[in-house]
Motif scaffolding. Structure first.
Motif, PDB file in Angstrom:
ATOM      1  N   GLY A   1      15.899  11.852   1.361  1.00  0.00           N
ATOM      2  CA  GLY A   1      17.119  11.335   1.975  1.00  0.00           C
ATOM      3  C   GLY A   1      17.107   9.821   1.949  1.00  0.00           C
ATOM      4  O   GLY A   1      16.993   9.210   0.896  1.00  0.00           O
ATOM      5  N   ASP A   2      17.177   9.209   3.151  1.00  0.00           N
ATOM      6  CA  ASP A   2      17.132   7.743   3.213  1.00  0.00           C
ATOM      7  C   ASP A   2      15.770   7.238   3.700  1.00  0.00           C
ATOM      8  O   ASP A   2      15.635   6.096   4.105  1.00  0.00           O
ATOM      9  CB  ASP A   2      18.259   7.200   4.097  1.00  0.00           C
ATOM     10  N   GLN A   3      14.754   8.089   3.638  1.00  0.00           N
ATOM     11  CA  GLN A   3      13.417   7.708   4.106  1.00  0.00           C
ATOM     12  C   GLN A   3      12.463   7.476   2.944  1.00  0.00           C
ATOM     13  O   GLN A   3      12.567   8.122   1.898  1.00  0.00           O
ATOM     14  CB  GLN A   3      12.848   8.791   5.015  1.00  0.00           C
ATOM     15  N   ILE A   4      11.516   6.567   3.185  1.00  0.00           N
ATOM     16  CA  ILE A   4      10.520   6.236   2.169  1.00  0.00           C
ATOM     17  C   ILE A   4       9.169   6.014   2.835  1.00  0.00           C
ATOM     18  O   ILE A   4       9.079   5.481   3.940  1.00  0.00           O
ATOM     19  CB  ILE A   4      10.951   4.984   1.359  1.00  0.00           C
ATOM     20  N   ALA A   5       8.117   6.456   2.157  1.00  0.00           N
ATOM     21  CA  ALA A   5       6.734   6.211   2.568  1.00  0.00           C
ATOM     22  C   ALA A   5       5.956   5.929   1.287  1.00  0.00           C
ATOM     23  O   ALA A   5       6.455   6.149   0.184  1.00  0.00           O
ATOM     24  CB  ALA A   5       6.160   7.423   3.296  1.00  0.00           C
ATOM     25  N   ALA A   6       4.734   5.439   1.424  1.00  0.00           N
ATOM     26  CA  ALA A   6       3.938   5.114   0.242  1.00  0.00           C
ATOM     27  C   ALA A   6       2.485   5.510   0.434  1.00  0.00           C
ATOM     28  O   ALA A   6       2.000   5.654   1.564  1.00  0.00           O
ATOM     29  CB  ALA A   6       4.036   3.623  -0.071  1.00  0.00           C
ATOM     30  N   LEU A   7       1.809   5.668  -0.678  1.00  0.00           N
ATOM     31  CA  LEU A   7       0.388   5.975  -0.694  1.00  0.00           C
ATOM     32  C   LEU A   7      -0.249   5.172  -1.817  1.00  0.00           C
ATOM     33  O   LEU A   7      -0.220   5.573  -2.979  1.00  0.00           O
ATOM     34  CB  LEU A   7       0.166   7.477  -0.916  1.00  0.00           C
ATOM     35  N   PRO A   8      -0.808   3.997  -1.478  1.00  0.00           N
ATOM     36  CA  PRO A   8      -1.510   3.234  -2.516  1.00  0.00           C
ATOM     37  C   PRO A   8      -2.826   3.918  -2.882  1.00  0.00           C
ATOM     38  O   PRO A   8      -3.351   4.729  -2.117  1.00  0.00           O
ATOM     39  CB  PRO A   8      -1.752   1.878  -1.846  1.00  0.00           C
ATOM     40  N   ARG A   9      -3.358   3.586  -4.024  1.00  0.00           N
ATOM     41  CA  ARG A   9      -4.594   4.216  -4.514  1.00  0.00           C
ATOM     42  C   ARG A   9      -5.808   3.895  -3.647  1.00  0.00           C
ATOM     43  O   ARG A   9      -6.844   4.521  -3.779  1.00  0.00           O
ATOM     44  CB  ARG A   9      -4.839   3.807  -5.961  1.00  0.00           C
ATOM     45  N   THR A  10      -5.684   2.914  -2.756  1.00  0.00           N
ATOM     46  CA  THR A  10      -6.798   2.535  -1.873  1.00  0.00           C
ATOM     47  C   THR A  10      -6.932   3.457  -0.663  1.00  0.00           C
ATOM     48  O   THR A  10      -7.919   3.372   0.057  1.00  0.00           O
ATOM     49  CB  THR A  10      -6.582   1.101  -1.349  1.00  0.00           C
ATOM     50  N   THR A  11      -5.960   4.320  -0.428  1.00  0.00           N
ATOM     51  CA  THR A  11      -5.952   5.166   0.754  1.00  0.00           C
ATOM     52  C   THR A  11      -6.817   6.393   0.556  1.00  0.00           C
ATOM     53  O   THR A  11      -6.756   7.060  -0.472  1.00  0.00           O
ATOM     54  CB  THR A  11      -4.500   5.587   1.100  1.00  0.00           C
ATOM     55  N   LYS A  12      -7.621   6.712   1.567  1.00  0.00           N
ATOM     56  CA  LYS A  12      -8.463   7.899   1.573  1.00  0.00           C
ATOM     57  C   LYS A  12      -7.721   9.015   2.296  1.00  0.00           C
ATOM     58  O   LYS A  12      -7.042   8.779   3.292  1.00  0.00           O
ATOM     59  CB  LYS A  12      -9.797   7.629   2.278  1.00  0.00           C
ATOM     60  N   LEU A  13      -7.866  10.246   1.807  1.00  0.00           N
ATOM     61  CA  LEU A  13      -7.194  11.407   2.379  1.00  0.00           C
ATOM     62  C   LEU A  13      -8.195  12.393   2.929  1.00  0.00           C
ATOM     63  O   LEU A  13      -9.208  12.686   2.294  1.00  0.00           O
ATOM     64  CB  LEU A  13      -6.349  12.107   1.325  1.00  0.00           C
ATOM     65  N   GLU A  14      -7.897  12.923   4.109  1.00  0.00           N
ATOM     66  CA  GLU A  14      -8.693  13.984   4.711  1.00  0.00           C
ATOM     67  C   GLU A  14      -7.749  15.129   5.037  1.00  0.00           C
ATOM     68  O   GLU A  14      -6.627  14.911   5.486  1.00  0.00           O
ATOM     69  CB  GLU A  14      -9.359  13.488   6.003  1.00  0.00           C
ATOM     70  N   SER A  15      -8.210  16.363   4.824  1.00  0.00           N
ATOM     71  CA  SER A  15      -7.333  17.512   5.045  1.00  0.00           C
ATOM     72  C   SER A  15      -7.168  17.871   6.504  1.00  0.00           C
ATOM     73  O   SER A  15      -6.283  18.636   6.858  1.00  0.00           O
ATOM     74  CB  SER A  15      -7.824  18.731   4.248  1.00  0.00           C
ATOM     75  N   THR A  16      -8.012  17.335   7.380  1.00  0.00           N
ATOM     76  CA  THR A  16      -7.878  17.647   8.804  1.00  0.00           C
ATOM     77  C   THR A  16      -6.696  16.886   9.388  1.00  0.00           C
ATOM     78  O   THR A  16      -6.477  15.712   9.053  1.00  0.00           O
ATOM     79  CB  THR A  16      -9.155  17.259   9.593  1.00  0.00           C
ATOM     80  N   PRO A  17      -5.906  17.519  10.243  1.00  0.00           N
ATOM     81  CA  PRO A  17      -4.757  16.825  10.842  1.00  0.00           C
ATOM     82  C   PRO A  17      -5.191  15.630  11.672  1.00  0.00           C
ATOM     83  O   PRO A  17      -6.229  15.644  12.305  1.00  0.00           O
ATOM     84  CB  PRO A  17      -4.103  17.892  11.721  1.00  0.00           C
ATOM     85  N   CYS A  18      -4.376  14.586  11.646  1.00  0.00           N
ATOM     86  CA  CYS A  18      -4.601  13.378  12.434  1.00  0.00           C
ATOM     87  C   CYS A  18      -4.340  13.678  13.896  1.00  0.00           C
ATOM     88  O   CYS A  18      -3.363  14.333  14.231  1.00  0.00           O
ATOM     89  CB  CYS A  18      -3.664  12.275  11.936  1.00  0.00           C
ATOM     90  N   MET A  19      -5.198  13.225  14.785  1.00  0.00           N
ATOM     91  CA  MET A  19      -5.018  13.453  16.229  1.00  0.00           C
ATOM     92  C   MET A  19      -4.211  12.331  16.843  1.00  0.00           C
ATOM     93  O   MET A  19      -4.282  11.240  16.537  1.00  0.00           O
ATOM     94  CB  MET A  19      -6.367  13.539  16.944  1.00  0.00           C
TER      95      MET A  19
END
Length: 192
Positions: free
Chosen positions: A174-192
């Motif tokens: 829609g009218d929303q945007i987010a980004a994920l640069p290559r420097t970001t680490k991902l974990e599958s556990t939900p953020c608290m």
């Protein structure tokens, strides 16, 4: 060129592109943040956020790949008229846009070189919705952790493991945007 391709650009290009640029840079600097980006009224198939991002960042020197259902005559004409960006195959793209499945595999895009890591492709992933929930993000620009609804984890983890090489990502809905640069680490556990 269809007449409808001539409309839908920024009404006030200087102001709207500057506003969009600030939002685009903010989400890239702060992974997990979701901003609202407006101004463009792109053809059916492109979200407002994706259209605004493309109008802001693309020009005749920016090679663009349209993946899957976004590779239509009306979208090509609209982008050509408003940005002048040449449409190219995935391997040559500076930017690529499409649904997640249509952009696969990630290995077809440039990831930069040791001398020029900035020559990597940036992928714009059109999603049905964006939320600050789901995958936990850590890394530069994130104070402790953040969360973002992502279409997949493992391909993005493999991409991050290539750092300083690898692709950067924008996610639009829609009218929303987010980004994920290559420097970001991902974990599958939900953020608290």
């Amino acid at each position: 060129m269809e007449l409808s391709a001539l409309s839908g650009g920024f009404d006030n290009a200087a102001h709207q592109s500057a506003t969009a640029f600030r939002a685009i840079m903010n989400v890239m600097a702060r992974p997990g943040v979701i901003e609202t980006v407006t101004g463009a009224v792109p053809p059916k198939g492109l979200s407002i956020a994706a259209g605004s991002l493309l109008l802001t960042l693309c020009d005749p020197e920016t090679k663009l790949h349209l993946a899957g259902e976004l590779d239509t005559k009306i979208i090509r004409d609209w982008l050509t008229f408003h940005t002048g960006a040449p449409i190219v195959p995935a391997a040559q793209a500076d930017f690529a846009i499409g649904a997640w499945e249509d952009l696969m595999p990630l290995t077809q895009y440039a990831i930069g070189t040791d001398q020029y890591p900035d020559r990597a492709a940036t992928l714009i992933v059109e999603l049905p919705a964006l939320t600050q929930s789901g995958v936990t993000l850590t890394g530069p620009g994130i104070q402790t952790s953040a969360a973002l609804s992502l279409p997949a984890i493992e391909p993005l983890r493999l991409n991050a493991a290539l750092f300083p090489l690898g692709c950067d990502f924008f996610f639009t809905a829609g009218d929303q945007i987010a980004a994920l640069p290559r420097t970001t680490k991902l974990e599958s556990t939900p953020c608290m």
